[in-house]
Design a protein around this motif. Structure first.
Motif, PDB file in Angstrom:
ATOM      1  N   LYS A  12      22.378  11.581 118.152  1.00  0.00           N
ATOM      2  CA  LYS A  12      20.969  11.301 117.844  1.00  0.00           C
ATOM      3  C   LYS A  12      20.414  12.202 116.748  1.00  0.00           C
ATOM      4  CE  LYS A  12      20.374   7.995 120.717  1.00  0.00           C
ATOM      5  NZ  LYS A  12      20.201   6.635 120.247  1.00  0.00           N
ATOM      6  N   LEU A  13      21.056  13.336 116.473  1.00  0.00           N
ATOM      7  CA  LEU A  13      20.566  14.223 115.418  1.00  0.00           C
ATOM      8  C   LEU A  13      20.795  13.571 114.058  1.00  0.00           C
ATOM      9  CD1 LEU A  13      21.857  17.701 116.633  1.00  0.00           C
ATOM     10  CD2 LEU A  13      19.519  16.855 116.667  1.00  0.00           C
ATOM     11  N   PRO A  14      19.759  13.555 113.214  1.00  0.00           N
ATOM     12  CA  PRO A  14      19.925  12.928 111.898  1.00  0.00           C
ATOM     13  C   PRO A  14      20.577  13.877 110.904  1.00  0.00           C
ATOM     14  CG  PRO A  14      17.689  13.697 112.158  1.00  0.00           C
ATOM     15  CD  PRO A  14      18.393  13.960 113.469  1.00  0.00           C
ATOM     16  N   GLY A  15      21.157  13.321 109.870  1.00  0.00           N
ATOM     17  CA  GLY A  15      21.672  14.119 108.772  1.00  0.00           C
ATOM     18  C   GLY A  15      23.178  14.286 108.785  1.00  0.00           C
ATOM     19  N   SER A  16      23.627  15.107 107.838  1.00  0.00           N
ATOM     20  CA  SER A  16      25.056  15.368 107.686  1.00  0.00           C
ATOM     21  C   SER A  16      25.483  16.467 108.665  1.00  0.00           C
ATOM     22  CB  SER A  16      25.339  15.795 106.252  1.00  0.00           C
ATOM     23  OG  SER A  16      24.624  16.985 105.970  1.00  0.00           O
ATOM     24  N   LEU A  31      23.617  19.898 108.533  1.00  0.00           N
ATOM     25  CA  LEU A  31      22.262  19.746 109.041  1.00  0.00           C
ATOM     26  C   LEU A  31      22.264  19.600 110.563  1.00  0.00           C
ATOM     27  CD1 LEU A  31      19.284  19.536 108.394  1.00  0.00           C
ATOM     28  CD2 LEU A  31      19.588  17.081 108.097  1.00  0.00           C
ATOM     29  N   LYS A  32      23.233  18.864 111.086  1.00  0.00           N
ATOM     30  CA  LYS A  32      23.343  18.712 112.537  1.00  0.00           C
ATOM     31  C   LYS A  32      23.635  20.045 113.212  1.00  0.00           C
ATOM     32  CE  LYS A  32      24.736  13.911 113.016  1.00  0.00           C
ATOM     33  NZ  LYS A  32      25.647  12.999 113.677  1.00  0.00           N
ATOM     34  N   LEU A  85      21.626  24.332 116.625  1.00  0.00           N
ATOM     35  CA  LEU A  85      21.354  25.753 116.840  1.00  0.00           C
ATOM     36  C   LEU A  85      19.875  25.985 117.131  1.00  0.00           C
ATOM     37  CD1 LEU A  85      22.479  28.621 116.845  1.00  0.00           C
ATOM     38  CD2 LEU A  85      22.030  28.710 114.400  1.00  0.00           C
ATOM     39  N   VAL A  86      18.995  25.301 116.413  1.00  0.00           N
ATOM     40  CA  VAL A  86      17.558  25.422 116.665  1.00  0.00           C
ATOM     41  C   VAL A  86      17.213  24.918 118.062  1.00  0.00           C
ATOM     42  CG1 VAL A  86      15.293  24.537 115.958  1.00  0.00           C
ATOM     43  CG2 VAL A  86      16.899  25.377 114.248  1.00  0.00           C
ATOM     44  N   LEU A  87      17.826  23.821 118.483  1.00  0.00           N
ATOM     45  CA  LEU A  87      17.591  23.312 119.836  1.00  0.00           C
ATOM     46  C   LEU A  87      18.033  24.308 120.898  1.00  0.00           C
ATOM     47  CD1 LEU A  87      18.580  19.541 119.612  1.00  0.00           C
ATOM     48  CD2 LEU A  87      16.340  20.487 120.128  1.00  0.00           C
ATOM     49  N   VAL A  88      19.193  24.902 120.714  1.00  0.00           N
ATOM     50  CA  VAL A  88      19.694  25.891 121.679  1.00  0.00           C
ATOM     51  C   VAL A  88      18.762  27.098 121.729  1.00  0.00           C
ATOM     52  CG1 VAL A  88      21.565  27.525 122.116  1.00  0.00           C
ATOM     53  CG2 VAL A  88      22.088  25.151 121.569  1.00  0.00           C
ATOM     54  N   VAL A 139      16.601  28.497 124.967  1.00  0.00           N
ATOM     55  CA  VAL A 139      16.726  29.884 125.417  1.00  0.00           C
ATOM     56  C   VAL A 139      15.361  30.572 125.412  1.00  0.00           C
ATOM     57  CG1 VAL A 139      17.689  32.139 124.802  1.00  0.00           C
ATOM     58  CG2 VAL A 139      19.146  30.121 124.807  1.00  0.00           C
ATOM     59  N   ALA A 140      14.578  30.366 124.360  1.00  0.00           N
ATOM     60  CA  ALA A 140      13.244  30.967 124.286  1.00  0.00           C
ATOM     61  C   ALA A 140      12.345  30.435 125.398  1.00  0.00           C
ATOM     62  CB  ALA A 140      12.623  30.692 122.921  1.00  0.00           C
TER      63      ALA A 140
END
Length: 52
Positions: A8-12, A15-16, A21-24, A28-29
């Motif tokens: 479902k993540l867009p891009g190459s 970018l995925k 990494l941002v989702l993880v 965690v935050a």
């Protein structure tokens, strides 16, 4: 489930990887700053008794 998120993540690929990494880091935050402080008073770790 992780495969579904990855698809479902867009891009190459680079970018995925960044988005994953941002989702993880966001999860965690959320756990560190919201969930754990909210649940900490309910845990029995502060009710330590010693006999001496």
């Amino acid at each position: 489930m992780y495969g579904w998120i990855w698809r479902k993540l867009p891009g190459s690929l680079p970018l995925k990887v960044v988005q994953a990494l941002v989702l993880v880091l966001a999860v965690v935050a959320l756990l560190l700053f919201v969930v754990f402080p909210w649940i900490e008073p309910l845990l029995p770790f502060n009710q330590v008794t010693t006999t001496g």
